[in-house]
Every structure is written in structure tokens, then in C-alpha cells.
Design a protein around this motif. Structure first.
Motif, PDB file in Angstrom:
ATOM      1  N   ALA A  14      -0.937  -5.285  -5.513  1.00 19.21           N
ATOM      2  CA  ALA A  14      -0.263  -5.194  -6.815  1.00 19.21           C
ATOM      3  C   ALA A  14      -0.790  -6.306  -7.723  1.00 19.21           C
ATOM      4  O   ALA A  14      -1.226  -7.355  -7.236  1.00 19.21           O
ATOM      5  N   GLY A  15      -0.764  -6.058  -9.019  1.00 15.52           N
ATOM      6  CA  GLY A  15      -1.166  -7.090  -9.977  1.00 15.52           C
ATOM      7  C   GLY A  15      -2.655  -7.131 -10.236  1.00 15.52           C
ATOM      8  O   GLY A  15      -3.138  -8.036 -10.914  1.00 15.52           O
ATOM      9  N   ARG A  16      -3.399  -6.172  -9.671  1.00 13.23           N
ATOM     10  CA  ARG A  16      -4.838  -6.069  -9.942  1.00 13.23           C
ATOM     11  C   ARG A  16      -5.094  -4.740 -10.644  1.00 13.23           C
ATOM     12  O   ARG A  16      -4.440  -3.748 -10.360  1.00 13.23           O
ATOM     13  N   GLU A  17      -6.094  -4.735 -11.526  1.00 17.82           N
ATOM     14  CA  GLU A  17      -6.496  -3.476 -12.138  1.00 17.82           C
ATOM     15  C   GLU A  17      -7.354  -2.701 -11.151  1.00 17.82           C
ATOM     16  O   GLU A  17      -8.154  -3.301 -10.420  1.00 17.82           O
ATOM     17  N   LEU A  18      -7.192  -1.392 -11.121  1.00 14.26           N
ATOM     18  CA  LEU A  18      -8.032  -0.568 -10.247  1.00 14.26           C
ATOM     19  C   LEU A  18      -9.253  -0.110 -11.042  1.00 14.26           C
ATOM     20  O   LEU A  18      -9.133   0.629 -12.020  1.00 14.26           O
ATOM     21  N   ILE A  19     -10.431  -0.588 -10.597  1.00 12.85           N
ATOM     22  CA  ILE A  19     -11.691  -0.199 -11.236  1.00 12.85           C
ATOM     23  C   ILE A  19     -12.592   0.385 -10.162  1.00 12.85           C
ATOM     24  O   ILE A  19     -12.871  -0.274  -9.151  1.00 12.85           O
ATOM     25  N   ARG A  24     -11.768   2.292 -15.311  1.00 12.44           N
ATOM     26  CA  ARG A  24     -10.379   1.817 -15.113  1.00 12.44           C
ATOM     27  C   ARG A  24      -9.497   2.997 -14.804  1.00 12.44           C
ATOM     28  O   ARG A  24      -9.450   3.951 -15.575  1.00 12.44           O
ATOM     29  N   ILE A  25      -8.770   2.923 -13.694  1.00 15.50           N
ATOM     30  CA  ILE A  25      -7.933   4.041 -13.273  1.00 15.50           C
ATOM     31  C   ILE A  25      -6.491   3.547 -13.172  1.00 15.50           C
ATOM     32  O   ILE A  25      -6.222   2.588 -12.430  1.00 15.50           O
ATOM     33  N   PRO A  26      -5.574   4.160 -13.899  1.00 17.08           N
ATOM     34  CA  PRO A  26      -4.187   3.704 -13.850  1.00 17.08           C
ATOM     35  C   PRO A  26      -3.600   3.874 -12.438  1.00 17.08           C
ATOM     36  O   PRO A  26      -3.682   4.960 -11.867  1.00 17.08           O
ATOM     37  N   HIS A  27      -3.075   2.773 -11.888  1.00 18.58           N
ATOM     38  CA  HIS A  27      -2.472   2.824 -10.546  1.00 18.58           C
ATOM     39  C   HIS A  27      -1.645   1.563 -10.374  1.00 18.58           C
ATOM     40  O   HIS A  27      -1.892   0.561 -11.054  1.00 18.58           O
ATOM     41  N   GLU A  28      -0.677   1.602  -9.463  1.00 19.82           N
ATOM     42  CA  GLU A  28       0.196   0.426  -9.322  1.00 19.82           C
ATOM     43  C   GLU A  28      -0.447  -0.705  -8.524  1.00 19.82           C
ATOM     44  O   GLU A  28       0.067  -1.823  -8.518  1.00 19.82           O
ATOM     45  N   THR A  29      -1.573  -0.427  -7.860  1.00 18.61           N
ATOM     46  CA  THR A  29      -2.313  -1.489  -7.174  1.00 18.61           C
ATOM     47  C   THR A  29      -3.782  -1.421  -7.581  1.00 18.61           C
ATOM     48  O   THR A  29      -4.242  -0.395  -8.092  1.00 18.61           O
ATOM     49  N   GLY A  30      -4.491  -2.526  -7.345  1.00 17.58           N
ATOM     50  CA  GLY A  30      -5.922  -2.569  -7.662  1.00 17.58           C
ATOM     51  C   GLY A  30      -6.680  -3.257  -6.534  1.00 17.58           C
ATOM     52  O   GLY A  30      -6.084  -3.823  -5.616  1.00 17.58           O
ATOM     53  N   LEU A  31      -8.002  -3.210  -6.615  1.00 15.02           N
ATOM     54  CA  LEU A  31      -8.836  -3.749  -5.536  1.00 15.02           C
ATOM     55  C   LEU A  31      -9.014  -5.260  -5.703  1.00 15.02           C
ATOM     56  O   LEU A  31      -9.348  -5.749  -6.769  1.00 15.02           O
ATOM     57  N   ASP A  36     -14.694  -7.833  -9.954  1.00 13.21           N
ATOM     58  CA  ASP A  36     -13.632  -6.889 -10.326  1.00 13.21           C
ATOM     59  C   ASP A  36     -13.231  -5.982  -9.159  1.00 13.21           C
ATOM     60  O   ASP A  36     -12.350  -5.144  -9.306  1.00 13.21           O
ATOM     61  N   GLY A  37     -13.888  -6.135  -8.002  1.00 10.56           N
ATOM     62  CA  GLY A  37     -13.495  -5.404  -6.791  1.00 10.56           C
ATOM     63  C   GLY A  37     -13.943  -3.953  -6.748  1.00 10.56           C
ATOM     64  O   GLY A  37     -13.450  -3.185  -5.916  1.00 10.56           O
ATOM     65  N   GLY A 138      -5.014   4.910   9.123  1.00  9.26           N
ATOM     66  CA  GLY A 138      -5.949   3.814   8.869  1.00  9.26           C
ATOM     67  C   GLY A 138      -5.586   3.096   7.580  1.00  9.26           C
ATOM     68  O   GLY A 138      -4.681   3.505   6.850  1.00  9.26           O
ATOM     69  N   PRO A 139      -6.307   1.996   7.288  1.00 13.55           N
ATOM     70  CA  PRO A 139      -5.990   1.204   6.099  1.00 13.55           C
ATOM     71  C   PRO A 139      -6.094   1.997   4.789  1.00 13.55           C
ATOM     72  O   PRO A 139      -5.270   1.821   3.892  1.00 13.55           O
ATOM     73  N   GLU A 140      -7.064   2.891   4.702  1.00 12.91           N
ATOM     74  CA  GLU A 140      -7.187   3.704   3.479  1.00 12.91           C
ATOM     75  C   GLU A 140      -6.010   4.677   3.391  1.00 12.91           C
ATOM     76  O   GLU A 140      -5.413   4.857   2.330  1.00 12.91           O
ATOM     77  N   GLY A 141      -5.689   5.278   4.520  1.00 15.88           N
ATOM     78  CA  GLY A 141      -4.620   6.278   4.552  1.00 15.88           C
ATOM     79  C   GLY A 141      -3.260   5.691   4.251  1.00 15.88           C
ATOM     80  O   GLY A 141      -2.373   6.374   3.713  1.00 15.88           O
ATOM     81  N   ARG A 142      -3.078   4.407   4.607  1.00 18.87           N
ATOM     82  CA  ARG A 142      -1.798   3.736   4.343  1.00 18.87           C
ATOM     83  C   ARG A 142      -1.767   3.091   2.959  1.00 18.87           C
ATOM     84  O   ARG A 142      -0.797   2.449   2.600  1.00 18.87           O
ATOM     85  N   GLY A 143      -2.841   3.250   2.208  1.00 18.96           N
ATOM     86  CA  GLY A 143      -2.869   2.688   0.854  1.00 18.96           C
ATOM     87  C   GLY A 143      -3.082   1.184   0.847  1.00 18.96           C
ATOM     88  O   GLY A 143      -2.808   0.520  -0.150  1.00 18.96           O
ATOM     89  N   GLU A 144      -3.594   0.631   1.956  1.00 21.19           N
ATOM     90  CA  GLU A 144      -3.849  -0.816   2.026  1.00 21.19           C
ATOM     91  C   GLU A 144      -5.236  -1.179   1.502  1.00 21.19           C
ATOM     92  O   GLU A 144      -5.505  -2.334   1.190  1.00 21.19           O
ATOM     93  N   ALA A 145      -6.121  -0.184   1.451  1.00 24.57           N
ATOM     94  CA  ALA A 145      -7.516  -0.452   1.073  1.00 24.57           C
ATOM     95  C   ALA A 145      -8.167   0.839   0.586  1.00 24.57           C
ATOM     96  O   ALA A 145      -7.658   1.936   0.830  1.00 24.57           O
TER      97      ALA A 145
END
Ligand code: MG
Length: 164
Positions: A14-19, A24-31, A36-37, A138-145
Motif C-alpha cells: 500500500a502507498g505505492r503507485e502501480l506502474i 500507471r494503473i489504478p490499484h490500492e497497492t503498488g510495486l 519505480d518498481g 503463491g505470492p502473485e496469487g495472494r496479491g503479495e507480488a
């Protein structure tokens, strides 16, 4: 011709922009990242460097270097595309995969392809981006990465500098 492969994974927080793919993609978390990740541009950058056996993104743009703090990954990709050109090669095509459970990326694919093609000075139809979920595991499936994979093909454009 030369072929290269790239892989990347960044954590979502949370608190990061998702790029992704320079978009830029609107989302509640970012990389999370020193830059810029943008994991998709990083995988493509690594694939280009790999094709020329010129190391990896970390050796060219170290994350210990303050110059690359919050860097626009498109600038890094453009620098490596210039290196490809000055090494006597041209990009034939790029294929890539983004593994993200959320957000759904389908609506952003062509914008990402356009942005990547622009950075690479390649035609739109030479750039493929595919999005997959990880079936909630996995981490992607759980929205962790979000993880990414890319493969590129280069061909000789200028034999006088390519060494081939
Ligand atoms: Mg990365």
C-alpha cells in the motif's frame, strides 16, 4: 541473431503507485522498488542485456546508487535499447508475461505495448504483453507480488560493430 530472457518480481505494498509496462494503473497497492518498481520493464531490460551477454539491470543501474532512486524504468530501458543499437543490433520482437492476480490488466495491455514499443523504437506489432493470474496460489496469487517474464530476439543491423 541473439535471444535473451528476463525475469523479475516485486512486492506489492500500500502507498505505492502501480506502474507496469510504463503505464500507471489504478490499484490500492503498488510495486516496491528502489526505482519505480516497474517489473515488466525490468524483465524486458534484462532480456535485452541477456541477449548481448552484457550482465543485468542491477550491474548497469545498481540499487545502491542514489541516481536510480525512484528512477523511471522507461529511462533505463531506453538506455539499454541505445546500447543494443550501438552494439550493432536491432530488436526483432519481444514477448512477455505479467503474473498478477489483481488488478485485471486486460484493459491496459495495448497501452503498455505502445509505451514499450516507443521505448524500444520498435513497431507495435513487435511487442507482446500477456497477463495471467496465478490461480490464487503463491505470492502473485495472494496479491503479495507481481512477477514478469520476457524474451527478446535481436538481429544484426550493423556488422561492422556487432562482431558477428
Ligand atoms: Mg526489478
Amino acid at each position: 541473431m541473439r535471444i535473451g530472457i528476463g525475469y523479475d518480481l516485486h512486492r506489492l505494498e500500500a502507498g505505492r503507485e502501480l506502474i507496469l509496462g510504463g503505464v500507471r494503473i489504478p490499484h490500492e497497492t503498488g510495486l516496491v522498488g528502489h526505482s519505480d518498481g516497474d517489473a515488466l520493464l525490468h524483465a524486458i531490460t534484462d532480456a535485452l542485456l541477456g541477449a548481448l551477454a552484457l550482465g543485468d539491470i542491477g550491474s548497469h543501474f545498481p540499487d545502491t546508487d542514489a541516481a536510480y532512486k525512484d528512477a523511471d524504468s522507461a529511462d533505463l530501458l531506453i538506455a539499454v535499447r541505445r546500447l543494443v543499437q550501438s552494439s550493432g543490433y536491432r530488436i526483432v520482437n519481444v514477448d512477455s508475461v505479467v503474473i498478477a492476480e489483481r488488478p485485471r490488466l486486460r484493459g491496459y495491455i495495448d497501452t503498455m505495448r505502445r509505451r514499450i514499443a516507443e521505448c524500444l523504437e520498435a513497431p507495435f506489432d513487435a511487442v507482446s504483453v500477456k497477463a495471467k493470474t496465478n490461480e490464487t496460489v503463491g505470492p502473485e496469487g495472494r496479491g503479495e507480488a507481481i512477477s514478469t517474464q520476457a524474451i527478446v530476439l535481436l538481429e544484426v543491423a550493423d556488422r561492422s560493430v556487432s562482431g558477428l
